[in-house]
Enzyme design. Structure first.
Site, PDB file in Angstrom:
ATOM      1  CG  HIS A 176     -13.262 -37.879  52.319  1.00 21.84           C
ATOM      2  ND1 HIS A 176     -11.941 -37.512  52.135  1.00 21.84           N
ATOM      3  CD2 HIS A 176     -13.242 -38.922  53.181  1.00 21.84           C
ATOM      4  CE1 HIS A 176     -11.162 -38.316  52.839  1.00 21.84           C
ATOM      5  NE2 HIS A 176     -11.920 -39.171  53.498  1.00 21.84           N
ATOM      6  CG  HIS A 233     -13.607 -36.067  61.335  1.00 19.78           C
ATOM      7  ND1 HIS A 233     -13.809 -37.365  61.743  1.00 19.78           N
ATOM      8  CD2 HIS A 233     -12.470 -36.067  60.614  1.00 19.78           C
ATOM      9  CE1 HIS A 233     -12.829 -38.123  61.284  1.00 19.78           C
ATOM     10  NE2 HIS A 233     -11.996 -37.355  60.587  1.00 19.78           N
TER      11      HIS A 233
END
Length: 188
Positions: free
Chosen positions: A132, A43
């Site tokens: 990220h 995720h």
């Protein structure tokens, strides 16, 4: 009182999960880290919340829905770029994949949602937002870390972000993240 831990995140596409799974064995050989996420746990975090009571969780869901109704936040596209690290360059704490694409909309979404969390006195990170996708944690290699092979540059997979999620953490399970609430973004 035993409160669950939560975070808000943007999901990654099935193609990214497949790419990660396809290269996981090679990545583990190349980069000796202690923890590697289950592909379903990949995720992009918007806001990490930590422990949240049931009452605060419900308030958060209501406030996010109100914000979405008035903010004009809409869907957007992202893609995963190259690998990088957080922490000491020789023995990094985290190996992560860069997020590219419509970063302006991603940052706007993060600011709006972070603001909702702060207004509810929920714990948020004060550091600048660095989107990220975490690939691995806790370097355990004997040799100095050296970034080389990167499966995420072989094909820059782009995907649509029509929603984001409230995720509940179950550390003793695999996968350990469970979607509790989905928040739909408006269309373009």
């Amino acid at each position: 009182m035993n409160e669950q831990h939560y975070f808000l995140s943007v999901p990654v596409s099935a193609e990214i999960k497949e790419l990660y799974s396809k290269h996981l064995a090679d990545l583990k050989k190349q980069y000796p880290f202690k923890q590697w996420p289950h592909p379903e746990d990949l995720h992009i975090t918007l806001v990490f919340l930590g422990a949240v009571s049931t009452k605060k969780r419900q308030e958060l869901i209501e406030q996010i829905n109100q914000t979405l109704n008035s903010s004009g936040l809409s869907s957007f596209t992202l893609r995963i770029g190259g690998l990088n690290t957080f922490g000491n360059e020789r023995s990094p704490r985290i190996l992560w994949a860069d997020v590219q694409g419509n970063l302006e909309k991603l940052h706007k979404l993060q600011r709006e949602i972070n603001g909702v969390c702060q207004n509810l006195d929920l714990r948020t990170d004060n550091r600048p937002y660095r989107p990220h996708m975490t690939i691995a944690k806790k370097w355990v290699g004997q040799m100095e870390f050296l970034l080389s092979d990167d499966p995420f540059t072989e094909s820059f997979v782009e995907w649509d972000i029509p929603y984001f999620q409230l995720i509940e953490i179950h550390p003793k399970q695999s996968p350990k993240y469970k979607e509790i609430q989905r928040f739909n973004l408006g269309g373009e």
